[in-house]
Write a protein that holds these residues in place. Sequence first.
Motif, PDB file in Angstrom:
ATOM      1  N   ARG A 106       0.838  -1.149  -0.061  1.00  0.00           N
ATOM      2  CA  ARG A 106      -0.005  -0.157   0.055  1.00  0.00           C
ATOM      3  C   ARG A 106       0.912   0.943  -0.097  1.00  0.00           C
ATOM      4  NH1 ARG A 106      -3.368   0.443   5.305  1.00  0.00           N
ATOM      5  NH2 ARG A 106      -2.330   2.409   5.608  1.00  0.00           N
ATOM      6  N   LEU A 107       1.830   1.240   0.886  1.00  0.00           N
ATOM      7  CA  LEU A 107       2.855   2.523   1.005  1.00  0.00           C
ATOM      8  C   LEU A 107       3.488   2.694  -0.486  1.00  0.00           C
ATOM      9  CD1 LEU A 107       4.255   2.129   4.496  1.00  0.00           C
ATOM     10  CD2 LEU A 107       2.689   3.801   3.736  1.00  0.00           C
ATOM     11  N   LEU A 108       3.897   1.463  -1.091  1.00  0.00           N
ATOM     12  CA  LEU A 108       4.756   1.744  -2.336  1.00  0.00           C
ATOM     13  C   LEU A 108       3.510   1.873  -3.439  1.00  0.00           C
ATOM     14  CD1 LEU A 108       7.183  -1.308  -2.337  1.00  0.00           C
ATOM     15  CD2 LEU A 108       7.550   1.003  -1.822  1.00  0.00           C
ATOM     16  N   ASP A 109       2.317   1.591  -3.483  1.00  0.00           N
ATOM     17  CA  ASP A 109       1.475   2.182  -4.187  1.00  0.00           C
ATOM     18  C   ASP A 109       1.373   3.693  -4.287  1.00  0.00           C
ATOM     19  OD1 ASP A 109       0.704  -0.221  -5.137  1.00  0.00           O
ATOM     20  OD2 ASP A 109      -1.372  -0.344  -3.918  1.00  0.00           O
ATOM     21  N   GLU A 110       1.211   4.203  -3.188  1.00  0.00           N
ATOM     22  CA  GLU A 110       1.045   5.647  -2.846  1.00  0.00           C
ATOM     23  C   GLU A 110       2.380   6.504  -3.404  1.00  0.00           C
ATOM     24  OE1 GLU A 110      -1.681   4.866   1.126  1.00  0.00           O
ATOM     25  OE2 GLU A 110       0.346   6.041   1.530  1.00  0.00           O
ATOM     26  N   LEU A 111       3.372   5.878  -3.074  1.00  0.00           N
ATOM     27  CA  LEU A 111       4.737   6.283  -3.641  1.00  0.00           C
ATOM     28  C   LEU A 111       4.733   6.433  -5.190  1.00  0.00           C
ATOM     29  CD1 LEU A 111       7.657   7.435  -2.836  1.00  0.00           C
ATOM     30  CD2 LEU A 111       8.415   4.793  -3.218  1.00  0.00           C
ATOM     31  N   ALA A 112       4.292   5.161  -5.602  1.00  0.00           N
ATOM     32  CA  ALA A 112       4.157   5.451  -7.227  1.00  0.00           C
ATOM     33  C   ALA A 112       3.396   6.414  -7.823  1.00  0.00           C
ATOM     34  CB  ALA A 112       3.764   3.815  -7.763  1.00  0.00           C
TER      35      ALA A 112
END
Length: 391
Positions: free
Chosen positions: A121-127
């Motif tokens: 989830r945090l990496l989705d937000e980063l992307a």
Amino acid sequence: MSAPTQLPFEQTHPLQVAPSLRTLRSEGTVQRVRTAVGDEAWLVTGHAEVRRLLADDRLGRAHPAPETAARTGESALFGGPLGNFATEQADHARMRSLLQPHFSPRHMRALRPRVEALTARLLDELAAHGPPADLHAALALPLPILVICELLGVPYEDRAQFRAWTQAAADVRDRARSEQGLAELFGYGQKLVAHKRQDPGDDVISRLCATDGVYDAEAAMLSMALLFAGHETTVVQLGMGALLLLTSPGQWQALLNDPGLVPNAVEEILRAAGKGGGGIPRYPRTDLEIDGVAIPAGDLVLLDNGAANHDPAVFANPERVDITRPAAAHLTFGHGARYCIGAPLARVELQVVFAELVARFPTMRLAVGVQELTVRRDVLTGGLVDLPVRW
Ligand code: HEM
């Protein structure tokens, strides 16, 4: 003997062992130093000695006369002696017996999918945010807080508050602020315990409350010890780990090519991140000798696990980050009776993050020069202020 060397050592580069530590170490594994608050101490830097002394029960965290004992800093919790000298060993054994069951391999296996989901989830937000971004704020900081909140049953919405208290408690320069932070944190722990007694959940604090013979004050103290120990250290290792992989030639790519290297890469990150110059404090309960040097009972001994992790006798070419090297002998989680209880949890978080981060952001790179990064000096755990990246 020459005048004691003053701590902290001047750090000329965030990713290198301080030159003065290198010099000191070449003069012997046990050296006289002066701590940041002006007290004299012994700094032990050799891997064999640090490891042996961590497992030696003649050294402890308590002191028979705590108010006169030498200190490393002003932090109420870590700056000086801790606990009751007379009952230390029994108290410690009880603490471990109450906490360790919550970090069993079975519990950690069950937690891994949740850590994977939170990381994704945090990496989705980063992307979605797009480059450039601050990897510290986007990932290294929130993930360990999310995980420890879930594990303990602490509301994530309270994070700004409890982080302010844990940071204050870890202040190495201001004792009053540190004591205040610790008191606030304990008060918060007591409120949580009262709430869990009323309305238990599927979490560690509720289970501690339900354990026979554990009173509210002890449950609050243990819970807050976990909240404290359980996030800041991991935040630092995630940030430093990403930085080491991004700045060490070929290492990001090596991990991308062979995801099977992730567990060993994590051990190498844990080994390489700390550069020494501090260490784990102990007070010998009796006079003892370390490497031919006589150490009187009650003196402050700093077991420098960061320096030990860069001992060339154990790790060839220690300043080089190499995710294929045998790195598991590092002492980052300590050793012996006080070996970090949360190590299995920290390992899960680090392994999940580096597996997912490298796979999803194969072209990631640092957005500023290494020299522009700031390593924190005001708190015990150190770590980066921010980590600007592009991809
Ligand atoms: C990468 C992250 C971490 C690092 C580098 C780290 C490091 C350490 C070290 C060096 C010690 C030994 C201190 C000593 O010998 O006096 C320790 C103890 C401890 N750690 Fe960790 N830790 C980490 C993560 C965690 C986590 C996630 C938790 C809990 C959720 C945790 C809980 C504890 C506890 C309760 C102790 C006390 C053990 C004892 O005194 O017997 N740590 N940690």
